[in-house]
Design an enzyme around this catalytic site. Sequence first.
Site, PDB file in Angstrom:
ATOM      1  N   MET A  30       0.956  -1.260  -0.146  1.00 44.42           N
ATOM      2  CA  MET A  30       0.047  -0.056   0.091  1.00 44.42           C
ATOM      3  C   MET A  30       0.844   1.072  -0.108  1.00 44.42           C
ATOM      4  O   MET A  30       0.104   2.370   0.433  1.00 44.42           O
ATOM      5  CB  MET A  30      -0.926  -0.036   1.270  1.00 44.42           C
ATOM      6  CG  MET A  30      -1.807  -1.209   1.160  1.00 44.42           C
ATOM      7  SD  MET A  30      -3.467  -1.103   2.191  1.00 44.42           S
ATOM      8  CE  MET A  30      -2.647  -0.587   3.666  1.00 44.42           C
ATOM      9  N   GLY A  31       2.349   0.938  -0.182  1.00 46.34           N
ATOM     10  CA  GLY A  31       2.934   2.179  -0.459  1.00 46.34           C
ATOM     11  C   GLY A  31       3.518   2.808   0.935  1.00 46.34           C
ATOM     12  O   GLY A  31       3.380   1.913   1.883  1.00 46.34           O
ATOM     13  N   HIS A  34       8.943   1.000   3.234  1.00 47.26           N
ATOM     14  CA  HIS A  34      10.068   0.864   4.207  1.00 47.26           C
ATOM     15  C   HIS A  34      11.163  -0.251   4.019  1.00 47.26           C
ATOM     16  O   HIS A  34      10.619  -1.055   3.169  1.00 47.26           O
ATOM     17  CB  HIS A  34       9.859   1.071   5.749  1.00 47.26           C
ATOM     18  CG  HIS A  34       8.533   0.163   6.247  1.00 47.26           C
ATOM     19  ND1 HIS A  34       8.717  -1.322   6.130  1.00 47.26           N
ATOM     20  CD2 HIS A  34       7.253   0.322   6.128  1.00 47.26           C
ATOM     21  CE1 HIS A  34       7.602  -1.772   6.173  1.00 47.26           C
ATOM     22  NE2 HIS A  34       6.697  -1.017   6.444  1.00 47.26           N
ATOM     23  N   HIS A  37       9.280  -3.640   3.257  1.00 50.12           N
ATOM     24  CA  HIS A  37       8.524  -3.752   1.921  1.00 50.12           C
ATOM     25  C   HIS A  37       9.905  -4.042   0.880  1.00 50.12           C
ATOM     26  O   HIS A  37       9.814  -5.072   0.109  1.00 50.12           O
ATOM     27  CB  HIS A  37       7.977  -2.429   1.189  1.00 50.12           C
ATOM     28  CG  HIS A  37       6.752  -2.182   2.179  1.00 50.12           C
ATOM     29  ND1 HIS A  37       6.842  -0.814   2.975  1.00 50.12           N
ATOM     30  CD2 HIS A  37       5.666  -2.655   2.097  1.00 50.12           C
ATOM     31  CE1 HIS A  37       5.630  -0.911   3.441  1.00 50.12           C
ATOM     32  NE2 HIS A  37       4.755  -1.862   3.219  1.00 50.12           N
ATOM     33  N   GLY A 147       4.789 -10.303   3.978  1.00 54.79           N
ATOM     34  CA  GLY A 147       5.626 -10.229   5.346  1.00 54.79           C
ATOM     35  C   GLY A 147       4.809 -11.136   6.314  1.00 54.79           C
ATOM     36  O   GLY A 147       3.381 -10.853   6.444  1.00 54.79           O
ATOM     37  N   LEU A 184       8.941  -2.614  11.648  1.00 53.13           N
ATOM     38  CA  LEU A 184       8.419  -1.506  10.620  1.00 53.13           C
ATOM     39  C   LEU A 184       7.130  -1.728   9.967  1.00 53.13           C
ATOM     40  O   LEU A 184       6.683  -2.587   9.656  1.00 53.13           O
ATOM     41  CB  LEU A 184       9.841  -1.580   9.422  1.00 53.13           C
ATOM     42  CG  LEU A 184      11.166  -1.517   9.935  1.00 53.13           C
ATOM     43  CD1 LEU A 184      11.970  -1.384   8.613  1.00 53.13           C
ATOM     44  CD2 LEU A 184      11.389  -0.273  10.682  1.00 53.13           C
ATOM     45  N   SER A 185       6.648  -0.457  10.066  1.00 58.09           N
ATOM     46  CA  SER A 185       5.464  -0.268   9.482  1.00 58.09           C
ATOM     47  C   SER A 185       4.997   1.202   8.905  1.00 58.09           C
ATOM     48  O   SER A 185       5.754   1.913   9.474  1.00 58.09           O
ATOM     49  CB  SER A 185       4.403  -0.407  10.621  1.00 58.09           C
ATOM     50  OG  SER A 185       2.863   0.080  10.385  1.00 58.09           O
ATOM     51  N   SER A 186       4.341   1.167   7.861  1.00 52.84           N
ATOM     52  CA  SER A 186       3.972   2.613   7.248  1.00 52.84           C
ATOM     53  C   SER A 186       3.423   3.559   8.346  1.00 52.84           C
ATOM     54  O   SER A 186       3.739   4.639   8.345  1.00 52.84           O
ATOM     55  CB  SER A 186       3.087   2.230   6.007  1.00 52.84           C
ATOM     56  OG  SER A 186       3.720   1.683   5.262  1.00 52.84           O
TER      57      SER A 186
HETATM   58  P1  AMP Z   1       1.482  -3.023   3.567  1.00 52.24           P
HETATM   59  O1  AMP Z   1       2.022  -1.986   2.541  1.00 52.24           O
HETATM   60  O2  AMP Z   1       1.499  -2.631   4.781  1.00 52.24           O
HETATM   61  O3  AMP Z   1      -0.002  -3.681   2.981  1.00 52.24           O
HETATM   62  O4  AMP Z   1       2.569  -4.335   3.396  1.00 52.24           O
HETATM   63  C1  AMP Z   1       2.903  -4.400   2.116  1.00 52.24           C
HETATM   64  C2  AMP Z   1       3.709  -6.079   2.472  1.00 52.24           C
HETATM   65  O5  AMP Z   1       4.840  -5.838   3.215  1.00 52.24           O
HETATM   66  C3  AMP Z   1       2.913  -6.952   3.224  1.00 52.24           C
HETATM   67  O6  AMP Z   1       2.835  -8.493   2.830  1.00 52.24           O
HETATM   68  C4  AMP Z   1       3.311  -6.861   4.622  1.00 52.24           C
HETATM   69  O7  AMP Z   1       3.136  -7.995   5.337  1.00 52.24           O
HETATM   70  C5  AMP Z   1       4.870  -6.684   4.254  1.00 52.24           C
HETATM   71  N1  AMP Z   1       5.392  -5.943   5.482  1.00 52.24           N
HETATM   72  C6  AMP Z   1       5.064  -4.912   5.980  1.00 52.24           C
HETATM   73  N2  AMP Z   1       5.750  -4.350   6.938  1.00 52.24           N
HETATM   74  C7  AMP Z   1       6.720  -5.474   7.285  1.00 52.24           C
HETATM   75  C8  AMP Z   1       7.988  -5.619   7.970  1.00 52.24           C
HETATM   76  N3  AMP Z   1       8.315  -4.846   8.977  1.00 52.24           N
HETATM   77  N4  AMP Z   1       8.635  -6.598   7.827  1.00 52.24           N
HETATM   78  C9  AMP Z   1       8.357  -7.444   6.414  1.00 52.24           C
HETATM   79  N5  AMP Z   1       7.463  -7.322   5.825  1.00 52.24           N
HETATM   80  C10 AMP Z   1       6.524  -6.225   6.116  1.00 52.24           C
END
Ligand code: AMP
Length: 281
Positions: A30-31, A34, A37, A147, A184-186
């Site tokens: 979802m952009g 970090h 991703h 992830g 890590l998280s957006s």
């Molecule tokens: P998102 O943009 O939050 O939807 O995440 C996109 C992908 O990145 C998903 O498969 C998440 O599980 C993965 N992801 C997000 N944060 C992390 C992280 N800290 N470590 C590994 N994968 C991650």
Amino acid sequence: MDFVTSPPAIAEWTSRARRTGVSVGFVPTMGALHEGHLDLVRRAKSIHPKVACSIFINPLQFNNPDDLKHYPRQMDQDRTLLLDAGCDVLFAPEKEVIFAAFTPRKYDLGGLDEHWEGPSRPGHFQGVVNVVERLFHYVRPDEAFFGEKDRQQLTLLRHIAKQERWPERVTGCPTVRATDGLALSSRNARLNAIERSQATILYKALQRLSSLAFNSPVETARQAGIAVISEEPSVVVDYFGIADHDTLEPLTTWGDRDRAVGLVAAQVGPVRLIDNITLLR
Ligand code: AMP
């Protein structure tokens, strides 16, 4: 790196890669990218000659309008990061394009949404599965990388991929953490300095749980984790629990299993954070 916004363009991109005989890896996001991703992109690139990434803020998976409204958006920076990580194409469709001529369907989630994130976020996983299906439909990758950070999402997508006989392989990758342990998280971008420091309590609690797992009773280990979080009174726990590694069913005893998962969700300042840890005997 190519940049495409239309479904036919990404379908054509994959077909072109296939015609040259190479496999395609895919990282849906979802952009607000970090290192978590980017690690997925690098892992994909280490296996597949061509890697596609998508950036699509999926409105169906937000049940809090405020969360959707404030979800960080930084397309220019994301494009640079993806290029540097070795991504070959970025698919960034508009939501009108994804939802044109598409009616979301109700999937049988096999009860995998009954616990943890499910009760707190009604409709969230149906939204995830519907959009991942659309992205797979257009991108048609050989393998997609997700992830472990979103453990329940990964478990559910594996289940659906099998049930629906999706041809794509669904692969899980370890959680990437900051040096102080915070996953890590957006959404971390929305924490101020004090909240950012408070947020580290989640991983500390999971580590405490991990140190007791299989040696203390399940409930004792769980309460010890919860006690760690209570050291930060402003962090409000949604759930802190222990589950079967494969089904994510909550556990009351360890049984003879050799691994399990600890899962946590908590509100820290303006954001709800989730994390989890694999527990090994
Ligand atoms: P998102 O943009 O939050 O939807 O995440 C996109 C992908 O990145 C998903 O498969 C998440 O599980 C993965 N992801 C997000 N944060 C992390 C992280 N800290 N470590 C590994 N994968 C991650």
